[in-house]
Motif scaffolding. Sequence first.
Motif, short mmCIF file in Angstrom:
data_model
loop_
_atom_site.label_atom_id
_atom_site.label_comp_id
_atom_site.label_asym_id
_atom_site.label_seq_id
_atom_site.Cartn_x
_atom_site.Cartn_y
_atom_site.Cartn_z
N TRP A 47 0.82 -1.21 0.00
CA TRP A 47 0.00 0.00 0.00
C TRP A 47 0.86 1.27 0.00
CZ3 TRP A 47 0.19 3.55 4.02
CH2 TRP A 47 0.79 3.11 5.21
N ILE A 48 2.07 1.18 0.59
CA ILE A 48 2.96 2.34 0.59
C ILE A 48 3.43 2.65 -0.84
CG2 ILE A 48 5.20 3.21 1.36
CD1 ILE A 48 4.79 1.83 4.00
N ASP A 49 3.83 1.60 -1.57
CA ASP A 49 4.25 1.81 -2.95
C ASP A 49 3.10 2.35 -3.81
OD1 ASP A 49 6.85 0.94 -2.50
OD2 ASP A 49 6.32 -1.15 -2.82
N TRP A 55 -5.38 5.47 3.49
CA TRP A 55 -4.27 6.23 2.91
C TRP A 55 -4.71 7.14 1.77
CZ3 TRP A 55 -3.06 5.86 -2.19
CH2 TRP A 55 -3.39 4.69 -2.88
N ARG A 56 -5.74 6.77 1.04
CA ARG A 56 -6.18 7.63 -0.06
C ARG A 56 -6.70 8.95 0.47
NH1 ARG A 56 -6.35 4.92 -4.87
NH2 ARG A 56 -6.21 2.63 -4.74
N ALA A 91 -4.97 12.68 -0.04
CA ALA A 91 -5.72 13.83 -0.56
C ALA A 91 -5.62 15.03 0.38
CB ALA A 91 -7.18 13.43 -0.77
N ALA A 92 -5.66 14.76 1.69
CA ALA A 92 -5.55 15.85 2.67
C ALA A 92 -4.17 16.49 2.62
CB ALA A 92 -5.85 15.32 4.06
N ALA A 93 -3.12 15.67 2.44
CA ALA A 93 -1.76 16.20 2.37
C ALA A 93 -1.59 17.08 1.13
CB ALA A 93 -0.75 15.05 2.35
N ILE A 94 -2.13 16.63 0.00
CA ILE A 94 -2.03 17.41 -1.24
C ILE A 94 -2.80 18.72 -1.10
CG2 ILE A 94 -2.66 17.46 -3.68
CD1 ILE A 94 -2.13 14.43 -3.72
N ALA A 95 -3.96 18.67 -0.47
CA ALA A 95 -4.76 19.89 -0.27
C ALA A 95 -4.02 20.88 0.63
CB ALA A 95 -6.10 19.52 0.34
#
Length: 428
Positions: free
Chosen positions: A3-5, A69-70, A74-78
């Motif tokens: 899942w990390i990859d 993780w999805r 998305a929160a990190a990108i935002a």
Amino acid sequence: MDWIDELIREGTKNVDEVEVYYGEGTSVSADLKKRTVHLATNSVECGFGIRVIHKGRIGSSSSSNPGQWRECLAAAIASAKLATPQPWEGLPVPATLPEVPGSYDSSMKIEPECARDLLSRMLEGAEAHPAEVTSGSAGLSRVEVTLANSNGVRYTDRHTGVSLSLEAIQKQSTGYEFDHAWSLAMVDPVTVGERATFFAKSSSEGVDIETGDYDLLLSPLAYAELLGGVFVPALSGRSVHAKRSRLGEFLGKSVACEQVSMYDAPHMPGPGGCTAWDAEGTPTRRTDFVRDGVLQCFAYDLKTAYRYGKASTASAVRGGSNGLPSIGHHNFVVDGVRDTVDDARVLYVHNLVGAHTANPLSGDFSVELSNAFWMEGGEFTSPVRSAMFSGNVFDLHHGIAGMSRKSRTIGSLVLPSIKINQQHIIGK
């Protein structure tokens, strides 16, 4: 870890770089209330943190559920879209890592029975002196951490830990002792119990001390309380560039006696901070902050280094698996000329009360001596009733008259006892 990859592949579709820091661990602990187990816990935990970087904008998010993780990505990108851009030269790439001593005890059993046995052995040691045990604790842990980024870094490390503490009281005097290490073979629960009741019993018989100037011997614990709260934070590059460090103008100048050196030793055998890579994946190395009394450098993580045109000192640490990296150290060592420091009569101080109130900018402090003794010929002669000690942490390092031959690990600090001559003590 598939899942990390997958997370990294998805993330790089929208941002320049992605970093994932994942940790999972097991722990067990038991607490004493007097001589009875009051609370016992057994936990299995995991968590991860994501950092994304796009055009110098850094965003982050974390979760304790890898299945989310999805949403976390998305929160990190935002959050990166809202961040202020800064100079950025990239996350680390894979490197040949140095060989370091392990800090993992494969034989350690993270089980309640083991914690209970440690408590029993501390109570056994506490029987050596007539004092009442008020509280205590024993804990064991095992953790595995993985760091991966979009530049190909894939590092994994494992650590174990054991911690002990006991507090006792006799009349109005308290005694406290602790121990911690990465291996069960490196702790001594019987001695922890014996020392706690010894300090409580002996301090209850303390005599007054007259106000005056005395030669002091600060134990590693007492020294750590001043050093860790004031001097070490002042070595942070972030604090220096924010004008929050008294040491900011002293690069290349004397900040301590000539016989004093301070360095981070992430490859030092023994302490539990040994690591081949820091919390961002930069290969670790010894970093000399103070050599022969002269300030050599400050500590940097990637973010601070890029912002101010410096190089990372591999000083990034994390407070947890889902925490962001920040400037810290791995095994912070104070070293220098070692000798016998207790042959002549000195006032030994085991602990300090109120060290947390020291001013981190000026270094000024005013503390109460706890578990203090007159000491001569390497032996305690008589206990001393509580007294006050005031001074300045930075100035104190110019007056170090000696260091003990042995050091003790206090958290991530590896320290000797230090002798300081003619310090003003406010007593009777």
